[in-house]
Enzyme design. Structure first.
Site, short mmCIF file in Angstrom:
data_model
loop_
_atom_site.label_atom_id
_atom_site.label_comp_id
_atom_site.label_asym_id
_atom_site.label_seq_id
_atom_site.Cartn_x
_atom_site.Cartn_y
_atom_site.Cartn_z
N THR A 1 0.72 -1.16 -0.14
CA THR A 1 0.12 -0.01 -0.08
C THR A 1 0.87 1.30 0.06
O THR A 1 0.51 2.33 -0.73
CB THR A 1 -0.93 0.02 1.18
N ARG B 1 -4.23 -14.89 -38.41
CA ARG B 1 -3.57 -14.53 -39.76
C ARG B 1 -4.34 -14.23 -40.86
O ARG B 1 -5.65 -14.35 -40.91
CB ARG B 1 -2.58 -15.60 -40.25
N HIS B 2 -3.90 -13.47 -41.86
CA HIS B 2 -4.92 -13.06 -43.13
C HIS B 2 -5.08 -14.47 -43.84
O HIS B 2 -4.50 -15.48 -43.56
CB HIS B 2 -3.80 -12.32 -43.99
N ASN C 1 1.85 -17.33 -50.00
CA ASN C 1 1.82 -18.39 -49.31
C ASN C 1 1.78 -19.64 -50.15
O ASN C 1 2.67 -20.56 -49.61
CB ASN C 1 0.54 -18.41 -48.56
N ARG D 1 -2.95 -7.86 -47.58
CA ARG D 1 -3.87 -9.10 -47.37
C ARG D 1 -4.26 -9.40 -45.92
O ARG D 1 -5.52 -9.97 -45.83
CB ARG D 1 -2.74 -10.21 -47.27
N GLU E 1 3.92 -7.30 -41.30
CA GLU E 1 4.98 -8.65 -41.06
C GLU E 1 6.57 -8.04 -40.64
O GLU E 1 6.73 -7.10 -41.35
CB GLU E 1 4.68 -9.56 -42.00
N HIS F 1 -0.15 -11.27 -38.94
CA HIS F 1 0.96 -12.06 -39.81
C HIS F 1 1.51 -13.06 -38.81
O HIS F 1 1.53 -12.82 -37.62
CB HIS F 1 1.95 -11.32 -40.55
N ALA G 1 4.82 -14.09 -38.02
CA ALA G 1 5.66 -13.52 -37.04
C ALA G 1 4.99 -12.50 -36.12
O ALA G 1 5.36 -12.66 -34.80
CB ALA G 1 7.13 -13.00 -37.62
O1 F6P Z 1 5.53 -16.91 -44.86
C1 F6P Z 1 4.63 -15.99 -44.35
C2 F6P Z 1 5.32 -15.22 -43.22
O2 F6P Z 1 4.48 -14.29 -42.73
C3 F6P Z 1 6.80 -14.22 -43.99
O3 F6P Z 1 6.15 -13.15 -44.72
C4 F6P Z 1 7.36 -13.91 -42.91
O4 F6P Z 1 8.79 -13.50 -43.22
C5 F6P Z 1 7.38 -15.30 -42.01
O5 F6P Z 1 6.14 -15.80 -42.33
C6 F6P Z 1 7.80 -15.49 -40.68
O6 F6P Z 1 7.93 -16.66 -40.09
P1 F6P Z 1 9.52 -17.62 -40.05
O7 F6P Z 1 9.83 -16.37 -38.95
O8 F6P Z 1 9.17 -18.49 -39.35
O9 F6P Z 1 10.29 -17.28 -41.12
#
Ligand code: F6P
Length: 427
Positions: free
Chosen positions: A127, A248-249, A255, A295, A315, A381, A383
Site C-alpha cells: 500500500t 493471420r490473413h 503463401n 492481405r 509482418e 501475420h 511472426a
Molecule cells: O511466410 C509467411 C510469413 O508471414 C513471412 O512473410 C514471414 O517472413 C514469415 O512468415 C515469418 O515466419 P518465420 O520467421 O518462421 O520465417
C-alpha cells in the site's frame, strides 16, 4: 536482457530517475542504466497487484529481468491468515504497526538483494500510503544506487470500486477461509484504517498517478524513455474482461509459393476465409485491427464494425530476402539461413528486422489492445502474431519464433484472474 550491462553512470536527474539508453548494434541492444524500483501506492483493493502483474509481463516480454515483491505475501507467510483481519491494520495499535513495518522492510531487503544480483526492474507491491514509509523506501533506493518511481493508483469511482472489492473478497488468499459477508465488512474496515493515514505522493517525488483505470494520468519525473513507456502502458490498462482474438490473413499467392514478405492479394481460398471469419464473429461487438498490408485489410473486408489499420502490425521486415522463397534464401544467402537456424530470435535480416526488433514494434499495438474495453480481433501475420501471443501467454523469448501459427485459425485469449489463458479455434 541480452546485451552488455555497462557500469552505472551518474543519473542526470537528482540521482533518482532511470536513464536507459538503448544503442542498437547489428546483433544486440546495449543497455546503459541503473536499476529501477517501481513502488506501488494505493489503498487496499485498488488492483495494485493486477497492475504489477501486467507491468511485469510487459517488461519481461521486452527482455528485462523483472520481478514483483509482494508485502502481503510476506505477511501471510510470517503471521498466517490471522494477520488479515482488519484489527491488525489499525494504525493506532503500535505493536501491529511495528510488525507491519518489519515485514515491509524484510520484503524490501530481499528485493534489494535480488535486484543487485539478478534483476533490472522490480515492482514493490504494497500500500505504501504514508510519506514515512515512502521516505524509508526512497532512502533505501538511494543507498543501494537504485532509481525509483511511485505508481499511485487512485480509484474513487464507486462503480469500479464495488466490483474491485467483490473480486478481492472472492480471489484474495486473505479471505479464502472467510464467509463473504463478514469478509466484506472486515475488508471495508481495513480500507478505512489505511484511509485514516493516507497521504498522496507529493510533488517532490517522482510519480505516475493513475485515476480510475484510464480516466486520467499524471506524471512527474525527469527525462526517461523507460518511465514514459511505463506510464503510457499503465495509463491504458483497464479492468474489462474482454477477449482478444488473433488470426493471420487469408491465404495469398505468396503463401502458395512459400514466398515471404511482399504485399500480395488474397487467393479465392483467402477470400473464402475472410467471409467465414466474418460469419464466425456474427453478433460479437468487436473492434478489428489489421496491419497496413493488403492481405490483412482484404481479410477484414466483410466486417461491418470499427476497424483500424496499425502499421506496427506489419509482418517482420525480411530486408534483402523480401519476396524470396525459403529455398531461394538457402541457396542465395546461406549465411542468412545459418544465422536464423543458430538464433532465430536475435537474427536480423540484412536491411530488415529480427524478432527482438519486432517485439519493440508490436508493443505499440499491445498498448492499443489493452486500452480497448470491448473484444478485439487482430488480423496480422505469422511472426507478428507470435510476438503478440507471447505477450499475453508468457513464452521464453528464444521460443517465440517457433510458436505454431497456421493460417485458418483464430486464437482466443481471455482473462484468467490477472493473467491470460488461450485456446485455438477452427473457423
Ligand atoms: O511466410 C509467411 C510469413 O508471414 C513471412 O512473410 C514471414 O517472413 C514469415 O512468415 C515469418 O515466419 P518465420 O520467421 O518462421 O520465417
Amino acid at each position: 536482457m541480452k546485451g552488455k550491462t555497462l557500469p552505472a553512470i551518474p543519473a542526470i536527474y537528482g540521482g533518482e530517475i532511470q536513464l536507459i539508453i538503448a544503442l542498437r548494434t547489428d546483433k544486440m541492444e546495449i543497455m546503459i542504466g541503473r536499476k529501477l524500483v517501481v513502488i506501488m501506492v494505493g489503498l487496499p483493493a485498488r488492483r495494485k497487484t493486477f497492475l504489477s502483474l501486467r507491468l511485469q509481463r510487459y517488461l519481461e516480454w521486452q527482455g528485462f529481468r523483472a520481478r514483483i515483491f509482494n508485502v502481503g505475501a510476506y505477511r501471510r507467510e510470517a503471521l498466517g491468515l490471522g494477520s488479515s483481519r482488519s484489527g491488525f491494520f489499525n494504525p493506532r495499535v503500535k505493536t501491529f504497526a511495528k510488525e507491519r513495518e518489519a515485514i515491509a522492510k524484510r520484503c524490501f531487503g530481499d528485493l534489494a538483494g535480488w535486484l543487485r544480483e539478478n534483476g533490472d526492474i522490480v515492482i514493490y507491491d504494497a500500500t505504501n500510503v504514508t510519506s514515512a514509509r515512502r521516505g524509508y523506501l526512497k532512502d533505501e533506493c538511494v543507498k543501494n544506487g537504485f532509481d525509483h518511481i511511485f505508481v499511485e493508483n487512485i480509484c474513487d469511482d464507486p462503480e469500479v470500486l464495488g466490483n474491485i472489492v467483490d473480486s478481492k473478497i472472492n480471489t484474495s488468499a486473505d479471505y479464502r477461509e472467510e464467509d463473504p459477508v463478514i469478509a466484506r465488512e472486515d475488508f471495508r474496515r481495513r480500507i478505512e484504517h489505511y484511509r485514516s493515514v493516507y497521504e498522496t505522493v507529493d510533488e517532490g517525488s517522482p510519480y505516475i498517478k493513475i485515476f480510475n483505470f484510464g480516466e486520467k494520468l499524471e506524471k512527474n519525473f525527469g527525462p526517461s524513455s523507460l518511465l514514459e513507456e511505463i506510464a503510457e502502458f499503465l495509463g491504458n490498462i483497464n479492468l474489462t474482461e474482454k477477449n482478444i482474438f488473433i488470426t493471420r490473413h487469408g491465404e495469398t499467392l505468396f503463401n502458395i509459393e512459400d514466398r515471404i514478405g511482399g504485399d500480395s492479394a488474397l487467393t479465392a481460398k483467402g477470400v473464402d476465409y475472410a467471409r467465414r471469419l466474418n460469419d464466425f464473429f456474427k453478433g460479437t461487438d468487436l473492434v478489428v485491427f489489421t496491419s497496413g498490408k493488403r492481405r490483412t485489410i482484404e481479410t477484414a473486408l466483410y466486417f461491418d464494425c470499427e476497424k483500424a489499420v496499425l502499421p506496427e502490425l506489419n509482418e517482420i521486415d525480411s530486408g534483402v530476402c523480401d519476396g524470396m522463397t525459403y529455398a531461394e534464401i538457402a541457396s542465395k544467402h546461406p549465411e542468412i539461413d545459418r544465422g536464423r537456424s543458430a538464433d532465430k530470435f536475435d537474427f536480423r535480416y540484412p536491411r530488415g528486422e529480427s524478432y527482438r526488433d519486432l517485439v519493440q514494434r508490436v508493443k505499440k499495438a499491445v498498448v492499443k489492445i489493452e486500452s480497448r474495453r470491448k473484444d478485439v480481433l487482430v488480423i496480422a501475420h505469422r511472426a507478428v502474431n507470435r510476438c503478440l501471443l507471447s505477450y499475453f501467454i508468457p513464452t521464453p523469448l528464444k521460443d517465440i519464433p517457433y510458436i505454431d501459427m497456421p493460417l485458418d485459425r483464430v486464437i482466443r485469449i481471455y482473462r484468467k484472474k490477472a493473467l491470460y489463458g488461450h485456446e485455438s479455434l477452427e473457423v
